[in-house]
Design a protein around this motif. Structure first.
Motif, PDB file in Angstrom:
ATOM      1  N   SER A   6    -108.343 -42.883 -33.383  1.00 38.12           N
ATOM      2  CA  SER A   6    -107.094 -42.141 -33.605  1.00 38.12           C
ATOM      3  C   SER A   6    -106.400 -41.749 -32.312  1.00 38.12           C
ATOM      4  O   SER A   6    -105.319 -41.153 -32.345  1.00 38.12           O
ATOM      5  CB  SER A   6    -107.380 -40.880 -34.430  1.00 38.12           C
ATOM      6  OG  SER A   6    -108.201 -39.975 -33.700  1.00 38.12           O
ATOM      7  N   SER A   7    -106.997 -42.060 -31.180  1.00 39.31           N
ATOM      8  CA  SER A   7    -106.384 -41.711 -29.890  1.00 39.31           C
ATOM      9  C   SER A   7    -106.553 -42.855 -28.913  1.00 39.31           C
ATOM     10  O   SER A   7    -107.476 -43.670 -29.027  1.00 39.31           O
ATOM     11  CB  SER A   7    -107.022 -40.436 -29.315  1.00 39.31           C
ATOM     12  OG  SER A   7    -108.354 -40.678 -28.923  1.00 39.31           O
ATOM     13  N   GLY A   8    -105.663 -42.900 -27.932  1.00 43.34           N
ATOM     14  CA  GLY A   8    -105.737 -43.947 -26.914  1.00 43.34           C
ATOM     15  C   GLY A   8    -107.028 -43.909 -26.130  1.00 43.34           C
ATOM     16  O   GLY A   8    -107.725 -44.926 -26.012  1.00 43.34           O
ATOM     17  N   PRO A   9    -107.422 -42.733 -25.551  1.00 45.26           N
ATOM     18  CA  PRO A   9    -108.702 -42.667 -24.840  1.00 45.26           C
ATOM     19  C   PRO A   9    -109.887 -43.000 -25.741  1.00 45.26           C
ATOM     20  O   PRO A   9    -110.847 -43.634 -25.299  1.00 45.26           O
ATOM     21  CB  PRO A   9    -108.752 -41.211 -24.360  1.00 45.26           C
ATOM     22  CG  PRO A   9    -107.332 -40.789 -24.275  1.00 45.26           C
ATOM     23  CD  PRO A   9    -106.640 -41.487 -25.408  1.00 45.26           C
ATOM     24  N   GLY A  10    -109.801 -42.585 -27.007  1.00 47.99           N
ATOM     25  CA  GLY A  10    -110.888 -42.913 -27.926  1.00 47.99           C
ATOM     26  C   GLY A  10    -111.026 -44.405 -28.146  1.00 47.99           C
ATOM     27  O   GLY A  10    -112.132 -44.932 -28.313  1.00 47.99           O
ATOM     28  N   CYS A  11    -109.885 -45.107 -28.141  1.00 54.39           N
ATOM     29  CA  CYS A  11    -109.926 -46.566 -28.295  1.00 54.39           C
ATOM     30  C   CYS A  11    -110.621 -47.232 -27.120  1.00 54.39           C
ATOM     31  O   CYS A  11    -111.266 -48.282 -27.268  1.00 54.39           O
ATOM     32  CB  CYS A  11    -108.504 -47.111 -28.441  1.00 54.39           C
ATOM     33  SG  CYS A  11    -107.718 -46.691 -30.006  1.00 54.39           S
ATOM     34  N   LEU A  12    -110.509 -46.627 -25.950  1.00 52.62           N
ATOM     35  CA  LEU A  12    -111.229 -47.158 -24.790  1.00 52.62           C
ATOM     36  C   LEU A  12    -112.742 -47.060 -25.010  1.00 52.62           C
ATOM     37  O   LEU A  12    -113.496 -47.961 -24.644  1.00 52.62           O
ATOM     38  CB  LEU A  12    -110.816 -46.402 -23.524  1.00 52.62           C
ATOM     39  CG  LEU A  12    -109.352 -46.531 -23.097  1.00 52.62           C
ATOM     40  CD1 LEU A  12    -109.072 -45.659 -21.873  1.00 52.62           C
ATOM     41  CD2 LEU A  12    -109.019 -47.989 -22.777  1.00 52.62           C
ATOM     42  N   TRP A  13    -113.161 -45.942 -25.618  1.00 50.32           N
ATOM     43  CA  TRP A  13    -114.571 -45.804 -25.965  1.00 50.32           C
ATOM     44  C   TRP A  13    -114.975 -46.836 -27.011  1.00 50.32           C
ATOM     45  O   TRP A  13    -116.059 -47.430 -26.927  1.00 50.32           O
ATOM     46  CB  TRP A  13    -114.828 -44.394 -26.504  1.00 50.32           C
ATOM     47  CG  TRP A  13    -115.029 -43.369 -25.445  1.00 50.32           C
ATOM     48  CD1 TRP A  13    -114.164 -42.380 -25.075  1.00 50.32           C
ATOM     49  CD2 TRP A  13    -116.172 -43.218 -24.615  1.00 50.32           C
ATOM     50  NE1 TRP A  13    -114.692 -41.626 -24.059  1.00 50.32           N
ATOM     51  CE2 TRP A  13    -115.938 -42.121 -23.758  1.00 50.32           C
ATOM     52  CE3 TRP A  13    -117.381 -43.897 -24.504  1.00 50.32           C
ATOM     53  CZ2 TRP A  13    -116.864 -41.697 -22.812  1.00 50.32           C
ATOM     54  CZ3 TRP A  13    -118.305 -43.476 -23.558  1.00 50.32           C
ATOM     55  CH2 TRP A  13    -118.042 -42.390 -22.723  1.00 50.32           C
ATOM     56  N   ALA A  14    -114.098 -47.040 -28.004  1.00 53.00           N
ATOM     57  CA  ALA A  14    -114.400 -48.008 -29.056  1.00 53.00           C
ATOM     58  C   ALA A  14    -114.601 -49.398 -28.471  1.00 53.00           C
ATOM     59  O   ALA A  14    -115.486 -50.152 -28.890  1.00 53.00           O
ATOM     60  CB  ALA A  14    -113.285 -48.008 -30.104  1.00 53.00           C
TER      61      ALA A  14
END
Length: 340
Positions: free
Chosen positions: A317-325
């Motif tokens: 749900s967030s840009g930084p979270g997508c980096l983790w994904a």
């Protein structure tokens, strides 16, 4: 009549050539040229290279022309000499747009350190007011690196006497002066100032301007002060992790503190899964989260990863979270950009 008509025709031709030259220029240059050709002299002209000559453009005013009526601000080029204007007027000029530049110029051309100290001595008793001024703060930023630590003591004394270290640290301009003083004064000198700041470290760390002062302390702390700061951050992990500027301070701590202090902070954060996710998925916190994961090993690392894997929806749900994904292999690299 013939002579007058000839002169008029020559002037008309020059004006036409000037207009043609101007119209061929790009807009920024054309705007500058038009300002230079205006009747009123611009205060910023003195910053242009000497001898600047634009084709077909007449100078804006002659050296002997008088300033417009009602114009009170002066510039170094308007004065016969800087020394004739500045002494005795440092505080007054420092608060003016043109005057602060005049004072900074006087500091630049000062004969020696004693001359600088003599000029800055006129700010005694006015440091708190000057550091909050949009013009005066530049004078303080200019003079602090030019002076010996002992000659800066009066600035520290005034901040402590007025009991305003925290207010200064959180001020838009004052935070710059506090960092300059911390940088250029001796550790013994700044100890009272630092202790006063650290008593309100969490409040200052979560402030839009104050967080830079705390980051400066973290980056320049000795081992003992680093330990104290680490304890403060640990005890207030919740407040810092939930605040965007507090997360920036945590990120700085994970970058500059000694390894054992970094590990202590990392373990405290991972113990709170909600806070860990908050930091990992935030713009200012996710760099610290990546650093944190590199510090942890074994079961501690597995626990941090499990929290991320159990909250995939939050990650995406967030840009930084997508980096983790992407880092965890939950999505393909080309899918991260579209999700973010």
């Amino acid at each position: 009549l013939h002579l007058c008509s000839k002169v008029d025709s020559e002037q008309s031709g020059m004006m036409a050539d000037s207009k043609q030259v101007t119209t061929r220029m790009a807009f920024p240059i054309r705007a500058i040229v038009q300002r230079l050709g205006a009747a009123e002299k611009s205060g910023w002209e003195k910053y242009l290279p000497q001898g600047l000559c634009l084709r077909g453009i007449q100078p804006s005013s002659s050296p002997t022309s008088s300033p417009p009526v009602g114009r009170s601000d002066s510039t170094p080029s308007d004065c016969q000499s800087t020394d004739a204007v500045v002494p005795g007027k440092i505080f007054k000029l420092s608060r003016q747009t043109q005057g602060c530049r005049q004072v900074q110029h006087a500091l630049d051309v000062a004969a020696d350190g004693k001359a600088v100290v003599a000029m800055v001595s006129e700010l005694h008793g006015h440091v708190w007011e000057t550091m909050r001024c949009p013009n005066g703060n530049h004078v303080l930023q200019k003079c602090i690196p030019m002076m010996r630590p002992q000659d800066l003591q009066f600035m520290l004394d005034e901040l402590m006497h007025r009991n305003v270290p925290a207010q200064a640290s959180c001020h838009k301009y004052g935070c710059r002066i506090v960092q300059k003083l911390l940088q250029h004064c001796d550790a013994d000198q700044t100890r009272p100032l630092v202790e006063a700041i650290m008593t309100r470290a969490v409040h200052i760390a979560c402030h839009p301007f104050g967080n830079y002062v705390i980051q400066h302390l973290l980056a320049n702390a000795d081992l003992e002060r680093s330990r104290i700061l680490c304890n403060i951050l640990q005890k207030n992990m919740s407040a810092l992790a939930l605040d965007p500027f507090g997360r920036a301070v945590l990120g700085r701590a994970f970058s500059v503190l000694p390894l054992d202090h970094k590990l202590a902070l990392a373990r405290s954060l991972v113990q709170e899964p909600d806070l860990w996710m908050e930091v990992a998925c935030s713009r200012l916190g996710h760099p610290a989260a990546f650093t944190l994961l590199e510090l942890l090993h074994g079961q501690e690392r597995e626990k941090a990863l499990d929290v991320l894997l159990q909250n995939q929806e939050t990650l995406l749900s967030s840009g930084p979270g997508c980096l983790w994904a992407e880092a965890l292999g939950l999505v393909k690299p080309n899918a991260v950009a579209s999700v973010a």
